[in-house]
Design a protein around this motif. Structure first.
Motif, mmCIF file in Angstrom:
data_model
loop_
_atom_site.group_PDB
_atom_site.id
_atom_site.type_symbol
_atom_site.label_atom_id
_atom_site.label_comp_id
_atom_site.label_asym_id
_atom_site.label_seq_id
_atom_site.Cartn_x
_atom_site.Cartn_y
_atom_site.Cartn_z
ATOM 1 N N ASP A 72 0.801 -1.200 -0.181
ATOM 2 C CA ASP A 72 0.392 -0.171 0.124
ATOM 3 C C ASP A 72 0.826 0.847 -0.240
ATOM 4 N N VAL A 73 2.005 1.071 0.847
ATOM 5 C CA VAL A 73 3.134 2.286 0.645
ATOM 6 C C VAL A 73 3.611 2.913 -0.175
ATOM 7 N N MET A 74 4.154 1.810 -1.534
ATOM 8 C CA MET A 74 4.696 1.906 -2.095
ATOM 9 C C MET A 74 3.725 3.054 -3.822
ATOM 10 N N ALA A 75 2.796 1.504 -2.889
ATOM 11 C CA ALA A 75 1.703 1.742 -4.372
ATOM 12 C C ALA A 75 0.991 3.294 -4.610
ATOM 13 N N GLU A 76 0.932 3.773 -2.682
ATOM 14 C CA GLU A 76 0.324 5.280 -2.897
ATOM 15 C C GLU A 76 2.260 6.156 -3.389
ATOM 16 N N SER A 77 3.365 5.636 -3.621
ATOM 17 C CA SER A 77 4.309 6.710 -3.098
ATOM 18 C C SER A 77 4.435 6.920 -4.702
ATOM 19 N N GLY A 78 3.991 6.030 -5.477
ATOM 20 C CA GLY A 78 3.583 6.279 -6.735
ATOM 21 C C GLY A 78 5.610 6.390 -6.898
ATOM 22 N N ALA A 79 6.376 5.992 -6.681
ATOM 23 C CA ALA A 79 8.249 5.806 -7.099
ATOM 24 C C ALA A 79 8.171 5.008 -7.501
ATOM 25 N N VAL A 80 7.499 3.567 -7.059
ATOM 26 C CA VAL A 80 7.835 2.143 -7.782
ATOM 27 C C VAL A 80 6.178 1.969 -8.830
ATOM 28 N N ASP A 81 7.002 1.112 -10.247
ATOM 29 C CA ASP A 81 6.358 0.603 -10.846
ATOM 30 C C ASP A 81 5.387 -0.364 -10.936
ATOM 31 N N LEU A 82 5.216 -0.183 -9.714
ATOM 32 C CA LEU A 82 4.669 -2.065 -8.904
ATOM 33 C C LEU A 82 3.541 -2.590 -10.713
ATOM 34 N N VAL A 83 3.859 -3.777 -10.824
ATOM 35 C CA VAL A 83 3.405 -4.699 -12.484
ATOM 36 C C VAL A 83 2.221 -5.772 -11.630
ATOM 37 N N ALA A 84 2.447 -6.134 -10.045
ATOM 38 C CA ALA A 84 1.487 -7.373 -9.274
ATOM 39 C C ALA A 84 1.935 -7.781 -8.620
#
Length: 419
Positions: A72-84
């Protein structure tokens, strides 16, 4: 167990980056707190993952010190291209019981697809390739036992990443049963299963980052033909002697039947009761701490107390599991109470419990219906089972794995990060 080429393994480690966080901070009272690998990653603004398509293997234990989930934290940050996201046994959000994963779903909070990563290396390799990932990140709280399946999800994911020429990042966390020396029998290849895929000891005494280094140097070259591009993001403030309560980190149950740190300390031993006809406490509020079956009474507790095992006492206990073995039946047995964590040996304790139980209540033997006896899968070979069946005492059983354990300790030593 044959010794491996330690020189080659050690040389390979030079290529494994270690991202070390800054200094550990302290509480107002001056007590040192441990900072996890994720804290280091976030403090560095996720620079390690910049410009990469990232998949994350995680479960509910992947939390920040303020109990937010890291995905959740990484997704909110916008700094990581989370794919799955990939969930292990029990699932990403932790909705499944033992031996189950979660089916594919779209996570309602992040919108990310969540795949089942439980016990299927071919499926993982296919997912990683189809999603065109650059890097796979692993962050799950382990409990220090060979038969806890999260470390084997990590191993299979490392294999899949190596096959797809991807990078693999481990965000390190404490071993809650301390990182002291390895203990217990070593797995033999002929009984390998998802409760033990490779030749490590029953209580390995390593963090997941250290295990990843060992897997990468010792096992991936054999299974895949090469190592994976591995980075371990280290903790700071963690000492090998630490109990989890000393880390300052929140405890989140890693699985439904691992509610407390006490459970984790007992588990390397009392999990062996899964391989017997006794209940190991699943379906109660004290899994792996209350052990018993119908018809067992005070005699087991009395005999165990007379055995004077170090660091532990036994309370006569009665319970009725609401699921799993002996569901709905009143069971007699014992509650295991640790009295001295420094001298308590969960494996010796559990073996003594089994030996005494078989003497006092011989009607209860090994679990039935397994082609390969479950006790062999848990202990790593037929040695423990055949010794016990032959009437051996605890010291004789332990002596049966002494040489193999010494070999593993030699191998393990070269992969430790925290000394």
């Amino acid at each position: 167990m044959r010794r491996r080429n330690l020189l080659a393994a050690t040389a390979g480690l030079a290529a494994v980056p270690l991202l070390a966080p800054g200094t550990a901070h302290a509480d107002p009272d001056g007590r040192r707190r441990v900072r996890t690998g994720f804290t280091a990653l976030a403090d560095d603004d996720y620079a390690l993952l910049a410009g990469q398509r990232v998949g994350v293997i995680a479960n509910p234990t992947a939390v920040t010190p303020d109990l937010r989930h890291e995905v959740d934290v990484m997704a909110e940050s916008g700094a990581v291209d989370l794919v799955a996201v990939f969930g292990p046994e029990h699932g990403f959000r932790g909705t499944s019981q033992a031996g189950e994963g979660e089916d594919y779903f779209i996570d309602p909070k992040t919108g990310l697809p969540v795949y089942n990563a439980y016990n299927d290396k071919d499926k993982l390799a296919r997912y990683f390739g189809e999603l065109a990932l650059d890097t796979v990140v692993f962050d799950i709280q382990d409990v220090g036992s060979r038969f806890y399946t999260y470390i084997w999800t990590m191993y299979l994911a490392m294999e899949a990443a190596a096959r797809n020429d991807m990078s693999f990042v481990v965000l390190d966390r404490p071993n809650p049963v301390t990182g002291r020396d390895a203990e217990g029998p070593i797995l033999h290849e002929e009984v390998a299963s998802f409760v033990g895929l490779k030749a490590i000891s029953q209580r390995h005494g390593m963090t997941v980052g250290e295990l990843a280094r060992l897997f990468n140097a010792e096992f991936l070259p054999e299974s895949v033909g090469r190592s994976v591009d591995l980075t371990v993001v280290r903790m700071t403030g963690w000492k090998r002697r630490m109990r989890y309560e000393e880390t300052g980190l929140p405890w989140v149950a890693p699985s439904p039947n691992m509610p407390t740190t006490t459970t984790a300390r007992l588990y390397p031993g009392t999990c062996l009761f899964e391989a017997t006809q006794l209940s190991e406490g699943r379906g109660t509020t004290q899994p792996f701490q209350v052990i018993g079956a119908p018809g067992i009474d005070h005699r087991w507790q009395a005999a165990l107390t007379a055995a004077d095992l170090p660091g532990v006492e036994f309370r006569e206990a009665y319970f009725k599991p609401v699921f799993s073995k002996w569901q709905g039946a009143t069971c007699g047995g014992v509650e295991v109470q640790i009295t001295d964590h420094d001298v308590f040996d969960p494996i010796r304790t559990a073996l003594a419990m089994i030996i005494v139980q078989r003497r006092e209540f011989p009607q209860y033997g090994w679990r039935e219906g397994d082609t390969v006896p479950w006790i062999d899968k848990l202990t790593g070979s037929d040695q423990v089972r055949t010794d016990i069946e032959a009437g051996a005492d605890v010291d004789t059983v332990i002596a049966g794995w002494r040489d193999e354990l010494a070999d593993f300790r030699d191998i393990r030593r070269d992969h430790l990060l925290y000394r």
